[in-house]
Design a protein around this motif. Structure first.
Motif, short mmCIF file in Angstrom:
data_model
loop_
_atom_site.label_atom_id
_atom_site.label_comp_id
_atom_site.label_asym_id
_atom_site.label_seq_id
_atom_site.Cartn_x
_atom_site.Cartn_y
_atom_site.Cartn_z
N ASP A 46 18.00 38.73 40.16
CA ASP A 46 17.99 40.05 39.63
C ASP A 46 19.69 40.40 39.60
O ASP A 46 19.89 41.69 39.55
CB ASP A 46 17.40 40.98 40.42
N THR A 47 20.49 39.58 40.26
CA THR A 47 21.91 39.93 40.36
C THR A 47 22.63 39.28 39.03
O THR A 47 22.48 38.41 38.58
CB THR A 47 22.33 39.07 41.42
N LEU A 48 23.60 40.28 38.56
CA LEU A 48 24.38 39.89 37.57
C LEU A 48 25.80 39.41 38.49
O LEU A 48 26.21 40.25 39.13
CB LEU A 48 24.79 41.18 36.69
N ILE A 49 26.19 38.37 37.90
CA ILE A 49 27.52 37.90 38.28
C ILE A 49 28.56 37.95 37.23
O ILE A 49 28.42 37.24 36.10
CB ILE A 49 27.63 36.50 38.91
N ASN A 50 29.79 38.60 37.45
CA ASN A 50 30.71 38.49 36.27
C ASN A 50 31.81 37.49 36.65
O ASN A 50 32.65 37.33 37.74
CB ASN A 50 31.66 39.76 36.22
N VAL A 51 31.72 36.36 35.77
CA VAL A 51 32.80 35.37 36.14
C VAL A 51 33.82 35.61 34.82
O VAL A 51 33.71 35.69 33.66
CB VAL A 51 32.01 33.94 35.49
N TYR A 52 35.10 35.74 35.33
CA TYR A 52 36.05 36.01 34.29
C TYR A 52 37.34 34.98 34.43
O TYR A 52 37.44 34.66 35.59
CB TYR A 52 36.43 37.47 34.42
N ARG A 53 38.27 34.90 33.51
CA ARG A 53 39.28 34.22 33.48
C ARG A 53 40.21 34.93 34.20
O ARG A 53 40.62 36.25 34.10
CB ARG A 53 39.67 33.85 32.08
N SER A 54 41.14 34.25 34.95
CA SER A 54 42.14 34.98 35.73
C SER A 54 43.24 34.06 36.08
O SER A 54 42.78 32.89 36.60
CB SER A 54 41.65 35.49 36.94
N GLU A 55 44.25 34.11 35.98
CA GLU A 55 45.48 33.39 36.47
C GLU A 55 45.56 33.13 38.03
O GLU A 55 46.16 32.33 38.46
CB GLU A 55 46.83 33.82 35.92
N PHE A 56 44.79 33.96 38.72
CA PHE A 56 44.75 34.05 40.23
C PHE A 56 43.53 33.38 40.54
O PHE A 56 43.01 33.35 41.76
CB PHE A 56 44.81 35.52 40.68
N ALA A 57 42.84 32.50 39.90
CA ALA A 57 41.67 31.81 40.27
C ALA A 57 42.13 31.20 41.54
O ALA A 57 42.95 30.25 41.63
CB ALA A 57 41.07 31.19 39.25
N GLY A 58 41.14 31.08 42.54
CA GLY A 58 41.28 30.18 43.76
C GLY A 58 42.35 30.97 44.85
O GLY A 58 42.66 30.38 45.54
N THR A 59 42.58 32.06 44.63
CA THR A 59 43.66 32.76 45.55
C THR A 59 43.09 34.13 45.85
O THR A 59 42.00 34.49 45.15
CB THR A 59 45.13 33.09 44.88
N ASN A 60 43.61 34.86 46.71
CA ASN A 60 43.20 36.07 47.39
C ASN A 60 43.73 37.26 46.41
O ASN A 60 43.72 38.36 46.73
CB ASN A 60 43.27 36.44 48.64
N LYS A 61 44.25 36.93 45.35
CA LYS A 61 44.94 37.86 44.30
C LYS A 61 43.94 38.36 43.25
O LYS A 61 44.55 39.14 42.39
CB LYS A 61 46.20 37.57 43.84
N ALA A 62 42.83 37.91 43.32
CA ALA A 62 41.90 38.28 42.27
C ALA A 62 40.73 39.50 42.76
O ALA A 62 40.62 39.27 44.06
CB ALA A 62 41.22 37.17 41.45
N THR A 63 40.48 40.08 41.97
CA THR A 63 39.06 41.08 42.32
C THR A 63 38.13 40.26 42.96
O THR A 63 37.56 39.34 42.32
CB THR A 63 38.55 41.92 41.21
N ALA A 64 37.59 40.52 44.12
CA ALA A 64 36.65 40.04 44.92
C ALA A 64 35.26 40.31 44.53
O ALA A 64 34.13 39.73 44.77
CB ALA A 64 36.84 39.82 46.22
N LEU A 65 35.11 41.69 44.46
CA LEU A 65 33.85 42.41 44.60
C LEU A 65 34.23 43.69 43.49
O LEU A 65 35.04 44.58 43.93
CB LEU A 65 33.25 42.58 46.04
N THR A 66 33.27 44.25 42.74
CA THR A 66 33.30 45.37 42.02
C THR A 66 31.91 46.19 42.23
O THR A 66 30.78 45.58 42.32
CB THR A 66 33.29 45.10 40.67
N PHE A 67 32.17 47.51 42.47
CA PHE A 67 30.95 48.48 42.71
C PHE A 67 30.68 49.21 41.59
O PHE A 67 31.83 49.79 40.92
CB PHE A 67 31.18 49.32 43.96
N GLY A 68 29.69 49.43 40.75
CA GLY A 68 29.29 50.20 39.88
C GLY A 68 29.15 51.47 40.41
O GLY A 68 28.13 51.74 41.21
N VAL A 69 29.61 52.48 39.72
CA VAL A 69 29.58 54.08 40.21
C VAL A 69 29.28 54.84 39.11
O VAL A 69 29.56 54.34 37.92
CB VAL A 69 30.57 54.49 41.02
#
Length: 127
Positions: A46-69
């Motif tokens: 039941d979980t949706l996971i967003n997999v997105y292209r990022s130049e920061f893949a594999g580092t801590n500089k990319a969004t780790a978690l998003t909350f829908g509000v």
């Protein structure tokens, strides 16, 4: 309130085609939606996971978690009242209004946890 919202996990990758093969073929996830070769919305139970292209893949500089509000502006005010500081980014297709980034049916705001992980809140869906 964020504590009552569902979280949407975000996974940064450098190659979306390679990621699709891994998540579909190796893990058995199903692609629910795709946005112009930049984002895959994948289902895991039941979980949706967003997999997105990022130049920061594999580092801590990319969004780790998003909350829908329901209301990003209200959440930003509430979080600022609690001492949260917001990050500002120059991203194609998004314009900044204060701490909120707005573009094509979506409003977003980013902030960091105490470890520096980038978290975000989002309202709406891109067309």
């Amino acid at each position: 309130m964020i504590g009552k919202s569902d979280a949407m996990p975000m996974v940064a990758v450098s190659d979306l085609d390679r990621a699709r093969k891994f998540y579909e073929d190796k893990l058995g996830l199903k692609t629910k939606d795709e946005m112009e070769g930049e984002l895959l919305t994948m289902e895991s139970g039941d979980t949706l996971i967003n997999v997105y292209r990022s130049e920061f893949a594999g580092t801590n500089k990319a969004t780790a978690l998003t909350f829908g509000v329901d209301d990003v502006d209200a959440e930003v005010r509430d979080l600022k009242d609690k001492g949260i500081f917001f990050e500002h980014y120059d991203l194609p297709g998004l314009k900044r209004h204060g701490d909120v980034h707005v573009g094509d049916g979506v409003k977003m705001a980013w902030f960091k946890d105490p470890d520096g992980n980038i978290l975000s809140i989002v309202e709406g869906n891109p067309d």
